[in-house]
Design a protein around this motif. Sequence first.
Motif, PDB file in Angstrom:
ATOM      1  N   VAL A 387     -17.354  45.500  -6.541  1.00 28.45           N
ATOM      2  CA  VAL A 387     -16.217  45.899  -5.703  1.00 28.45           C
ATOM      3  C   VAL A 387     -15.359  44.670  -5.464  1.00 28.45           C
ATOM      4  CG1 VAL A 387     -15.468  46.899  -3.520  1.00 28.45           C
ATOM      5  CG2 VAL A 387     -17.574  47.713  -4.602  1.00 28.45           C
ATOM      6  N   ASP A 701     -21.732  52.437  -0.089  1.00 26.88           N
ATOM      7  CA  ASP A 701     -20.822  52.054  -1.175  1.00 26.88           C
ATOM      8  C   ASP A 701     -19.855  53.179  -1.524  1.00 26.88           C
ATOM      9  OD1 ASP A 701     -22.009  49.536  -1.431  1.00 26.88           O
ATOM     10  OD2 ASP A 701     -23.559  50.320  -2.758  1.00 26.88           O
ATOM     11  N   CYS A 708     -16.382  56.471  -5.001  1.00 27.87           N
ATOM     12  CA  CYS A 708     -16.640  55.032  -5.060  1.00 27.87           C
ATOM     13  C   CYS A 708     -15.552  54.293  -4.285  1.00 27.87           C
ATOM     14  CB  CYS A 708     -16.650  54.560  -6.514  1.00 27.87           C
ATOM     15  SG  CYS A 708     -18.033  55.184  -7.491  1.00 27.87           S
ATOM     16  N   THR A 712     -13.613  49.249  -7.239  1.00 27.86           N
ATOM     17  CA  THR A 712     -14.821  49.299  -8.056  1.00 27.86           C
ATOM     18  C   THR A 712     -14.451  49.108  -9.530  1.00 27.86           C
ATOM     19  OG1 THR A 712     -15.936  50.778  -6.503  1.00 27.86           O
ATOM     20  CG2 THR A 712     -16.791  50.710  -8.754  1.00 27.86           C
TER      21      THR A 712
END
Length: 825
Positions: A387, A701, A708, A712
């Motif tokens: 990330v 997460d 996501c 990411t």
Amino acid sequence: MFITKFVERPGLGCAGRPIKVKANFFEVTYLADTKIHHYDVIITPEVPPTLNRRIYSQFEALFAGDIKPVFDGRRNIFTARPLPFGDTDSFDIYPPEDASFSIIRQPPYAFKFIIRKVAVIDMNELHKFLYGNCSLSSNILTGIMALNVLIRHQPFLNCKAIGRSFYTNQISQDCFDGVELWQGYRQSIRPTFTKIMINVDVSATVFHESNDLVLIVTKMLGRNIDDLRVGIKEKDRLKLEKSLKYLKIRIIHRGDGSRRSYKILNLTSTSASNTKFDDGDGRIDVASYFLNTHNRLLRYPFLPCVVIKNKTFLPLEVCEVVEGQHHIRKLNERQSADMMKFSCRPPQHRAYKIRQGLDILNYRQNEYMRQFGLEVSGEMTVVPARVLPAPKIHYHHPFFHDTTSFVTKDGSWNLRDKKFVTGVTLGSWACVAFGYFSIQIIQCFIRELVITCQDTGMNIQNMHPPIMQGNPQGNIEEILKQAWLKAGNTSKSHPQLILCILPNAGVPLYAEIKRVCDTIIGVATQCVQSKVVFQAKKQHCANLCLKINVKLGGMNSFIEPSQIPFVSQRPTIIMGASVTHPADESRPSIAALCASMDAKAYRYAASIRIQAGRQAIISDLAGMVKELLETFYQTCKVKPVRILFYRNGVSEDQFEQVFDLEIEAVRNACRSLDANYKPTITFVVAQKRHHVRFFPTDKKDSDRTGNCLIGTVIESTIAHPFEFDFYLQSHAGLQGTSRSTHYHVLCDENRFTPDSLQTLTYNLCYSFVRCTRAVSIVPPVYYARLACSRSMFHLRCENWSDPDSGSAYFYIVAHSRLQNVMYFI
């Protein structure tokens, strides 16, 4: 040894926080090191792929013995062992007696099935490719094609195949107007890091509902059958005829078990009781004929008849719609909303549906896959990811003559207590309301808009612009010219903006406004729908301010220069290119190139060309690049020494063409300016049309929608075996499952590291000018798409009174006053 003409991956990045995500990839855990035998097939007479598969099934049952060949529905058959009859043979295949084969009329009533062996594919070469020990060859490409045919073969035999997807009515939903939504699956073989994977994703499409035709008609008209006893109005009949034309129906009144189907050619203009024909004994109406001949008293003689071949009339009530017919016409607004709800599923639900699809695919029990020695994992692949941190964004400080910066949360922010970096002065403008609105409501909206513009740092000198009302069906060009004159006369200065209030979201009025103001008058426009005017919310007005400020040459915000060093340290131009293809293949395609014009990569200019319809490669890219390089020099007084080029709208099988033609076109453009001018070029393809989806493995997460986290990046396990590519999710999900953008580097003379290119690409996504959120694809590509869409309105046909006459189209460039501003936003 060069194993690719593109860029090899220079390593793996390490920026950001490492996490794990799941991808909709299923690992091929075993693939026999065998040879696959490739056969070419010709079936005559020629029929659609669906019928080809049925003919093939009979060939397999009669002549293949214990071998299980797989067929692509057209020309290719693959087997794990040689077929028992040698390398070449031909067979007569007699189809079953049913409606599907009614195209064959005369004896011998057989299909000729000619088969010839063309190659033996060594799958060991594919394994070498996965480990980066050899380049992509025709043998490897054919091997991948064979595996794709293998995994799709059984589903395509048992389900409804459309394109590369197959659909089943086991998972369906009724929709409006006689159509229904079916869920399907799409699967494809993907060579990845040392492994072969199968990418599985859900898809959805629309089918005609299979039911009695009378019931379908009532649904299409939105009426009860009793309401139709007085007859169908002509406009409703024409609507029905358009919707039903070429739909396959089956007749149900004979009672002889006939399964023959017929295509509807049109509807009669009279009811069944009033539609007459000659039956050999004189003229008789359809209702009387069915009573006399079939002893059937029609229940709905007031409805029209369908007309099939040989001008045969059939009452609606003796027809039923054949199942499994794909609906290819444009959906109406209600149907589109239903389609969106059906297909736009949150990540957890989509992941569940994909796993549910494995039960339908049933890899373990697939006898074809067993014979080829193919085994597949039943679990989604877990992929390492990172990330990336969000960049700092600068706005004008509200109290000091400087800028202030902040880091966003979850990729979005608002304009509260923020002022544009450069707010424009707006003094000469007018408002045109297309339709009939209360002047008080319009004035209330303009007052709120002016206050919001001033709050964000714009200087509105004329807070009471002249307001005109225009007929949406009237002479739009004349109305806009009058508004332009009124704005200029009121303020005694050159008009800057025309604010247009639209009665609805219809395209024709919007298109005409943009065409006239972009190409004839040369003034910026801002369109707003009436529902926004009635509400006059602060948020809506803020969104309009973002667009207006940029269209007039202002700057809303910018990214911290230290976080885009590739752009800020040396003169650099960032380009984005896209091509739009119209639905009507007789119309030309439009190519757009947008390029940055400052050291902050914020202001962009566009170059537009038209070219042959459906052509993906940009024909005059050299001319477009040259045009924008000259504009950059005129704006910045320096030549760019580096070019970063993002290309949208090409598929993997077009990469080589793009590499050979378009990258060379960029170089040619530079040479045409100066033989010694050789800026370093990085060329990246940005793809959104893919079926790769990622799902968080840990709730911490994921974002609030279950997707996501923004930032990411995935660059291994499911990426290319050795070329430089990565997936980047640069936007926060709003609904459904977010789709990342796949970036693939074809040329890199600037020698990017994975971290530097991924971070730059991600940070640029925060600089999109017309919203306060990070976007899903790098802005220059987004702008090129917008420029393409706007340019569709600038196309004109030589024979404007009859666009379907086959006359040539020509493109009208934007007015000179708009050339160097982002009018297309």
